[in-house]
Design a protein around this motif. Structure first.
Motif, PDB file in Angstrom:
ATOM      1  N   TYR A  18      13.287  -6.893  -3.938  1.00 29.76           N
ATOM      2  CA  TYR A  18      13.986  -6.256  -2.830  1.00 29.76           C
ATOM      3  C   TYR A  18      15.447  -6.683  -2.765  1.00 29.76           C
ATOM      4  CZ  TYR A  18      15.058  -4.438   1.771  1.00 29.76           C
ATOM      5  OH  TYR A  18      15.643  -3.762   2.808  1.00 29.76           O
ATOM      6  N   PRO A  24      11.852  -0.659  -0.874  1.00 28.82           N
ATOM      7  CA  PRO A  24      10.528  -1.253  -0.631  1.00 28.82           C
ATOM      8  C   PRO A  24       9.772  -1.451  -1.943  1.00 28.82           C
ATOM      9  CG  PRO A  24      10.970   0.497   0.940  1.00 28.82           C
ATOM     10  CD  PRO A  24      12.078   0.551  -0.062  1.00 28.82           C
ATOM     11  N   GLY A  26       6.341  -1.951  -4.188  1.00 30.28           N
ATOM     12  CA  GLY A  26       4.914  -1.623  -4.229  1.00 30.28           C
ATOM     13  C   GLY A  26       4.139  -2.516  -5.178  1.00 30.28           C
ATOM     14  N   SER A  27       2.817  -2.384  -5.156  1.00 31.58           N
ATOM     15  CA  SER A  27       1.958  -3.238  -5.973  1.00 31.58           C
ATOM     16  C   SER A  27       2.159  -2.992  -7.466  1.00 31.58           C
ATOM     17  CB  SER A  27       0.481  -3.004  -5.610  1.00 31.58           C
ATOM     18  OG  SER A  27       0.154  -1.623  -5.743  1.00 31.58           O
ATOM     19  N   ARG A  46      -2.527  -5.416  -4.136  1.00 31.91           N
ATOM     20  CA  ARG A  46      -2.504  -4.727  -2.842  1.00 31.91           C
ATOM     21  C   ARG A  46      -3.221  -5.555  -1.771  1.00 31.91           C
ATOM     22  NH1 ARG A  46      -2.943   0.064  -5.805  1.00 31.91           N
ATOM     23  NH2 ARG A  46      -5.234   0.054  -5.703  1.00 31.91           N
ATOM     24  N   GLU A  53       1.150  -9.295   4.688  1.00 32.01           N
ATOM     25  CA  GLU A  53       1.622  -8.503   5.822  1.00 32.01           C
ATOM     26  C   GLU A  53       0.978  -9.003   7.115  1.00 32.01           C
ATOM     27  OE1 GLU A  53       2.340  -3.851   7.096  1.00 32.01           O
ATOM     28  OE2 GLU A  53       1.166  -4.309   5.299  1.00 32.01           O
ATOM     29  N   GLN A  60       5.633  -3.092   6.225  1.00 31.16           N
ATOM     30  CA  GLN A  60       5.708  -1.767   5.596  1.00 31.16           C
ATOM     31  C   GLN A  60       6.637  -0.888   6.432  1.00 31.16           C
ATOM     32  OE1 GLN A  60       1.969   0.338   5.375  1.00 31.16           O
ATOM     33  NE2 GLN A  60       2.633   1.547   3.618  1.00 31.16           N
ATOM     34  N   THR A  63       6.649   5.140   6.425  1.00 33.06           N
ATOM     35  CA  THR A  63       5.395   5.525   5.747  1.00 33.06           C
ATOM     36  C   THR A  63       5.426   5.169   4.266  1.00 33.06           C
ATOM     37  OG1 THR A  63       6.308   7.727   5.381  1.00 33.06           O
ATOM     38  CG2 THR A  63       4.953   7.405   7.355  1.00 33.06           C
ATOM     39  N   SER A  64       6.398   4.360   3.881  1.00 36.98           N
ATOM     40  CA  SER A  64       6.517   3.980   2.474  1.00 36.98           C
ATOM     41  C   SER A  64       5.311   3.161   2.027  1.00 36.98           C
ATOM     42  CB  SER A  64       7.791   3.157   2.266  1.00 36.98           C
ATOM     43  OG  SER A  64       7.768   2.498   1.020  1.00 36.98           O
ATOM     44  N   ALA A  65       4.964   3.314   0.756  1.00 37.21           N
ATOM     45  CA  ALA A  65       3.849   2.537   0.204  1.00 37.21           C
ATOM     46  C   ALA A  65       4.276   1.108  -0.096  1.00 37.21           C
ATOM     47  CB  ALA A  65       3.348   3.197  -1.080  1.00 37.21           C
ATOM     48  N   GLY A  66       5.580   0.884  -0.178  1.00 38.85           N
ATOM     49  CA  GLY A  66       6.085  -0.446  -0.515  1.00 38.85           C
ATOM     50  C   GLY A  66       6.281  -1.325   0.714  1.00 38.85           C
ATOM     51  N   ARG A  67       6.605  -2.591   0.449  1.00 37.11           N
ATOM     52  CA  ARG A  67       6.835  -3.564   1.521  1.00 37.11           C
ATOM     53  C   ARG A  67       8.220  -4.172   1.363  1.00 37.11           C
ATOM     54  NH1 ARG A  67       2.265  -1.703   1.565  1.00 37.11           N
ATOM     55  NH2 ARG A  67       0.401  -2.619   2.559  1.00 37.11           N
TER      56      ARG A  67
END
Length: 349
Positions: A18, A24, A26-27, A46, A53, A60, A63-67
């Protein structure tokens, strides 16, 4: 739930990604990230990210799949970094040019830091316990005196003082002798009620006028003690999308250019310093809530005679902490060497 070694490595990988991309994480990105030294499936990662989290280290966005990291996540990362031995020998070449005036040197420090880091920077002049060297009163007209006050560092402050009684030259001379007798060599901390009463007693019928003169001189000494702050790179803040909210950014820029606000910020961070030399304030930890979307890193430099100053860097929470800490350590070491080798850096105001 504990932060075991696997979670630590995944969290560090999320933060490192990041910091580099601002996107963001993701896994799948983590599964391909070689620095984690883990051979894990995306599903396992995940699950670990879900735990991180829940523990408050990542969040998160939308609505992004990433963190992305939270302030708590950044704090873990910075604390881990500070435990490592940061290499301060990375840049052997001198960061600073040789200059003879303190003001020019510190302006140069702010400029070099802003250029090297791409963040906003601030540097304070060393804080001395300033004492009065000399006071000179002169008549301007029937109603006004000009007070010239010289304090340590040859800093000169002028103060116009209104008087409601016309004084002749002999009266002004007596005031000059009285003021210099009591105040020469004194700092603000030395001025007390006993001193003031003794001066009023000696001034006799002119005691009410002395109060006005004394008040003006104390104001001037106070002004001379105000913190000098040099800034650079304020517009660098505009380069980071996460700080792109126009209203917030304009407030941040205004605050950064307001020396009284910065003085308050510097004093707050100095009071919280724990002696390690480098302090990191992340988001909500910042003394000023207008800076809660930023991180502030400060370092202390010391003069041979004991006076101290502060160097500060302001940037996004997605800051390259390793580079910032390394650069600050390099600069404080270099400043220390400059001051030791050359006590001739002139502090004249």
């Amino acid at each position: 739930m504990e932060l075991d070694e696997r979670k630590k490595k995944i969290l560090k990988a999320i933060i490192a990604n990041y910091l580099e991309t601002g996107e963001p994480v993701g896994s799948r990105t983590i599964s391909k990230y070689t620095d984690t030294d883990l051979s894990l499936s995306s599903a396992t990662i995940r699950n670990e990210m879900a735990d991180l989290e829940e523990m408050g280290y990542i969040v998160q966005p939308h609505t992004s799949a990433g963190r992305i990291p939270t302030d708590k996540g950044y704090r873990f990362y910075v604390d881990s970094l500070m435990e490592e031995k940061v290499d301060v020998e990375e840049e052997k070449s001198s960061l600073l040019e040789r200059v003879d005036r303190m003001e020019l040197l510190l302006k140069q420090v702010a400029k070099v830091l802003a250029y090297n880091t791409n963040y906003a920077t601030m540097v304070t002049a060393p804080k001395y316990r300033k004492t009065v060297k000399f006071i000179q009163l002169s008549k301007v007209d029937a109603d006004n005196l000009l007070a010239v006050i010289v304090v340590d560092g040859n800093i000169i402050k002028n103060k116009m003082i209104g008087v409601n009684v016309e004084l002749d030259n002999e009266d002004v001379l007596k005031f000059n002798i009285l003021l210099n007798t009591f105040l020469q060599g004194a700092s603000l901390e030395d001025i007390n009620l006993e001193m003031i009463q003794a001066m009023k007693t000696q001034s006799g019928e002119y005691a009410p006028i002395l109060e006005d003169i004394f008040s003006g001189i104390v104001d001037a000494i106070h002004d001379a003690n105000e913190l000098e702050i040099y800034t650079s790179g304020a517009t660098n803040i505009l380069k980071y999308p996460e700080l792109g909210d126009i209203s917030k950014t304009s407030e941040l820029l205004e605050k950064f250019e307001d020396k009284s606000e910065l003085s308050h910020l510097i004093e707050e961070t100095t009071n919280k310093a724990d002696g390690t030399g480098i302090q990191v304030y992340i988001g909500e930890e910042a003394p000023d809530q207008d800076m809660k979307d930023c991180s502030i890193v400060t370092a202390t430099y010391k003069m041979p005679e004991g006076a101290e100053g502060t160097i500060g860097i302001l940037g996004p929470k997605r800051m390259d902490y390793k580079k910032v800490v390394s650069t600050l350590k390099n600069l404080t070491i270099e400043l220390d060497e400059i001051f030791k080798k050359s006590k001739g850096v002139n502090n004249d105001g």
